[in-house]
Design a protein around this motif. Structure first.
Motif, short mmCIF file in Angstrom:
data_model
loop_
_atom_site.label_atom_id
_atom_site.label_comp_id
_atom_site.label_asym_id
_atom_site.label_seq_id
_atom_site.Cartn_x
_atom_site.Cartn_y
_atom_site.Cartn_z
N VAL A 20 0.86 -1.17 0.00
CA VAL A 20 0.00 0.00 0.00
C VAL A 20 0.90 1.23 0.00
CG1 VAL A 20 -0.21 -0.11 2.53
CG2 VAL A 20 -1.85 1.23 1.20
N LEU A 21 0.62 2.19 -0.91
CA LEU A 21 1.51 3.33 -1.12
C LEU A 21 0.71 4.62 -1.24
CD1 LEU A 21 3.70 1.67 -3.88
CD2 LEU A 21 4.46 2.12 -1.55
N PRO A 22 1.35 5.76 -0.88
CA PRO A 22 0.66 7.05 -1.06
C PRO A 22 0.85 7.65 -2.45
CG PRO A 22 2.67 7.37 0.18
CD PRO A 22 2.60 5.91 -0.11
N PHE A 23 1.80 7.11 -3.23
CA PHE A 23 2.07 7.64 -4.57
C PHE A 23 2.64 6.52 -5.45
CE2 PHE A 23 5.31 9.22 -1.50
CZ PHE A 23 6.29 8.28 -1.75
N ASP A 24 2.77 6.81 -6.73
CA ASP A 24 3.24 5.81 -7.69
C ASP A 24 4.74 5.55 -7.52
OD1 ASP A 24 0.88 5.18 -9.08
OD2 ASP A 24 1.00 7.08 -10.17
N LEU A 25 5.14 4.29 -7.76
CA LEU A 25 6.54 3.92 -7.83
C LEU A 25 6.81 3.33 -9.20
CD1 LEU A 25 7.25 2.19 -4.37
CD2 LEU A 25 7.51 4.59 -4.99
N THR A 26 7.95 3.69 -9.78
CA THR A 26 8.28 3.19 -11.12
C THR A 26 8.47 1.67 -11.11
OG1 THR A 26 10.61 3.65 -10.69
CG2 THR A 26 9.34 5.36 -11.80
N ARG A 27 8.96 1.13 -10.00
CA ARG A 27 9.21 -0.31 -9.95
C ARG A 27 7.91 -1.12 -9.99
NH1 ARG A 27 11.66 -2.17 -4.36
NH2 ARG A 27 11.28 -4.14 -5.40
#
Length: 816
Positions: free
Chosen positions: A321-328
């Motif tokens: 769960v993340l607050p923003f996008d990750l390229t990975r």
């Protein structure tokens, strides 16, 4: 799968909770609960939004929640103290300390300021401190090398780490120069990012994450700094956006962060416009009410709260769960949410409830298992574990031999380096450099300098090897483990076989009992409160237990067509044979005679036999002569009496199991005719209570179902069937139906009829009674003494001479 929140997660949550739609500033605190050892739930009333719940789990998470555990029945001491200091107060601030996993929630109550501090790192903790930063109470009191978290101590923050937001290129270079690890590990530990975000920073910076930190250049540091600020720019934007949306001035700390971001970008040569104007419309306050406008790049992205999913065991499941996008995670499936609090709640909150449900289900399942089923389950789990270890170690031993040459070459290099005085850190550095050229070096994944072992990736398996031993010796180590677990497997197999044998034996015994298992089926009868039995011929015989019940039998249940029995001695029941208008057989009369003498005072006196007689019901009356009185329990008998001499004392207590299930008592021959099990009782040495308990235990053991026996023949029910006084059992095991013999009570003499001459018909006042656990013998004496007899003797003779209905006065009172 993600287990706790990162510093970036904490920053995003704090930003949402401090301003915007999810803000809890000025929220009123209600009750506080502690549903689990490391978790508290704060009930809030948020202005314009209604009720909500803030979940805090030490060392793991903090967020608003709709999915929370049930409140415990009894509150613990920690939430009760929190209620004392916080309930009814209002939240005035919420902030993150230095981009660390520490959250401070300021609460004001009745003019007193307290702070709830939440530590989300390592083991975690929750503490409440006063306005002087003195700890009132921690959830987990602990003493560390440099910190004491105990009541009365001044709260000290953990040792500060480098701030990701405030870090400059020079700070990065200093951290890299003092680290022996690679770049990604240095960033993860020194800047408090964690593995996932550290790898994302390296990816965005275009830096090899396995590159040694000491080899990092200033250009690498600049790229990493730029990547950090690019990665966390959504956090700056959400702070400013939330403040603007809620109409609250931005804190000075945010302003400084934005200015510092611009300074860093200028330092590394990026083009950043910082203007005073209305380009972004962001207002910052200095606390005086006069604001300045600080601009940041308008293209900075907003938060994108999300769940990241992948296929696990053939099913798409959320693992991060993340607050923003990750390229990975660009290629992974995602689910987006309107707020990060909601995303966290759906991830951690739901998972927590599912774990609780699983634990309850497992406990319920285990509770339903019997002792042997639970033991068998544990043994089968152990067997599966042993077989898995055997397979694994056997495979590793074969892999070691299959890679004999590679391992031998690796050992030669490592032992040679150690012989030349190289340290393990230096060897690690050399191996990392040689990974591109030496095949054996590429296979090493870890070195444990304490044990002198290396972990090598061979054929897809992780193999631990001791460089001080030869290749065959390392393989032999795994073969020894195979032998060890093989022995354990044999023991487990034998234990499982023994357990199954016991289970089969128990099941067979249970099935046998189930075949004869009975359900209690009892009915209420009017005669249950009296002494009673059903004769072998089917006639009901009822007797009183004391003077009161004797009176009740006489007044309510005795009919003119019935037959009444009484003993020659006082203290006997008024025994009534309910004839129903039919002729009573001799066998029923004999059984009724034994019933009358056995439940009389003769039993308590220790006699072995006694005399009794029977009369017709119409011969029994309560009407005395004029001027005379018949007290309670006394009756008048007129006319001839039919005697039974030397009737043996003895009763039986039986279990009737067909049709109606109940305990019955009475003469042995009558009880044997209706019972499936029978125990004969004779005068002896055990009191009523002891003999009743003994009979209950014998029947419980015989039937193998104490629950059923207690329903129909508990000691309290058996005592109703046992005569007053001391008793003993004729046999210690009950007879089953069809196994008994003719009772001794059938051998006494047949009844005799004694006729008085006409005109001198005998009249007698008889007092009936019984002793049910109490001495009432004196109360039911058979005569009032010779003085009364002599007084009325002349009157009787006079009546006879005058040819009036002749009567004989037995007890000193003239009766009609």
């Amino acid at each position: 799968m993600k287990q706790d929140m990162s510093s970036a997660d904490v920053a995003a949550v704090v930003a949402e909770l401090s301003a915007g739609p999810k803000s809890i500033i000025d929220a009123k605190i209600g009750k506080i609960y502690q549903p689990a050892s490391e978790e508290i739930r704060i009930n809030l009333y948020v202005y314009h939004h209604g009720r909500d719940n803030l979940i805090i789990e030490a060392g793991k998470r903090i967020h608003l929640s709709k999915h929370f555990r049930a409140s415990p029945d009894l509150p613990q001491s920690f939430p009760m103290l929190l209620r004392k200091y916080l309930a009814g107060g209002r939240i005035v601030s919420i902030e993150q300390h230095d981009f660390d996993r520490v959250v401070k929630i300021g609460v004001e109550r009745a003019g007193v300021r307290s702070t709830l501090i939440v530590e989300l790192f390592a083991r975690g903790n929750v503490l409440i401190v006063d306005s002087e930063n003195k700890i009132i109470l921690p959830m987990n009191p602990i003493t560390l090398k440099d910190r004491r978290l105990r009541s009365g101590e001044i709260y000290e923050l953990p040792e500060a780490q480098l701030s990701t937001i405030e870090a400059k290129v020079s700070d990065l270079m200093q951290a890299f120069s003092s680290s022996t690890a690679d770049i990604v590990r240095t960033i993860a530990t020194r800047f408090n990012l964690g593995g996932v975000l550290a790898e994302e920073v390296c990816s965005r910076a275009g830096i090899d994450k396995s590159k040694l930190s000491k080899e990092a250049s200033e250009e690498d540091a600049s790229k990493i700094s730029d990547a950090m600020h690019d990665l966390f720019s959504p956090l700056f934007r959400v702070k400013v956006a939330c403040k603007r949306e809620s109409g609250i001035e931005t804190e000075v700390g945010v302003e400084s962060e934005l200015k510092h971001e611009a300074e860093v970008k200028t330092e590394i040569g990026t083009e950043t416009e910082i203007e005073t104007g209305t380009e972004t419309g962001t207002e910052t306050g200095t606390g005086t009410g006069t604001g300045t406008e600080t601009g940041i790049e308008t293209e900075a992205p907003k938060l994108k709260p999300q769940h990241v999913k992948k296929e696990i065991n053939g099913k798409m499941e959320t693992f991060d769960v993340l607050p923003f996008d990750l390229t990975r995670y660009s290629e992974y499936e995602k689910e987006y949410f309107d707020s990060f609090n909601t995303a966290l709640d759906e991830f951690f909150g739901k998972k927590s409830l599912e774990q609780v449900a699983e634990i309850k289900e497992a406990e319920k399942k285990e509770k339903n298992l019997g002792v042997y089923e639970r033991r068998l389950l544990q043994q089968e789990e152990s067997l599966a574990k042993f077989e898995k270890e055997i397979e694994k170690n056997n495979a590793i031993a074969e892999i070691v031999y299959a890679n004999y040459q590679i391992i031998e070459e690796l050992f030669s290099v490592l032992n040679g380096a150690r012989a030349k005085g190289y340290s393990w850190d230096e060897i690690r550095s050399i191996l990392k450099q040689a990974k591109k050229t030496v095949p054996a070096a590429q296979k090493i994944t870890n070195i444990d300098q304490k044990t002198g072992t290396v972990t090598v990736d061979l054929d897809g398996r992780s193999v631990n090897l001791d460089i001080r031993k030869t290749v065959p010796q390392n393989a032999q180590e795994y073969y020894e483990k195979v032998k060890k677990f093989s022995r354990k497997r044999e023991g487990a197999l034998k234990a499982i076989e023994d357990t199954r044998k016991v289970m089969l034996k128990k099941a067979a015994s249970k099935a046998a009992k189930a075949g004869r298992k009975l359900q209690a089926s009892k009915k209420k009868h009017w005669y249950d409160r009296f002494r009673w039995f059903v004769s072998s011929d089917g006639f009901l015989v009822v007797g009183g237990r004391n003077a009161d019940t004797n009176e009740e039998v006489f007044k309510k249940y005795m009919e003119k067509r019935d037959v009444v029995f009484h003993t020659q001695t006082p203290g006997a029941p008024l025994a009534v044979v309910k004839t129903g208008g039919e002729e009573v057989p001799e066998s029923t009369l004999r059984e009724a005679a034994q019933f009358a003498v056995s439940y009389s005072s003769l039993w308590k006196a220790g006699h072995s036999s006694g005399d009794c007689y029977w009369v017709k019901a119409e011969q029994v009356t309560k009407t005395p002569e004029s001027g005379e009185y018949v007290r309670k329990g006394a009756f008048i008998i007129r006319g001839e009496r039919n005697y039974f001499r030397d009737v043996p004392l003895g009763v039986a207590v039986g279990l009737e199991l067909k049709g109606e299930t109940r305990v019955i008592g009475g003469p042995a021959f009558a009880v044997r005719a209706h019972s499936d099990y029978i125990l004969e009782v004779t005068p002896g040495t055990f009191n009523q209570n002891d003999i009743s308990k003994k009979i209950y235990r014998i029947y419980a053991d015989e039937l193998g179902d104490p629950r059923f026996v207690k329903q129909i023949a508990s000691p309290d029910q058996v005592v109703m069937m046992v005569p007053p006084g001391e008793s003993d059992l004729k046999n210690q095991r009950p007879e089953r139906k069809g196994q008994g013999t003719e009772p001794e009570g059938r051998e006494y003499e047949t009844s005799q009829v004694e006729n008085e001459p006409e005109g001198s018909e005998e009249e007698a006042e008889e007092e009936f009674g019984d002793e049910a656990g109490e001495d009432i013998e004196g109360e039911f004496e058979g005569d009032f003494g010779g003085e009364f007899e002599r007084e009325f003797e002349g009157k009787i003779e006079k009546k006879a001479r005058e040819e009036i209905e002749g009567e004989i006065e037995m007890n000193g009172a003239k009766k009609e």
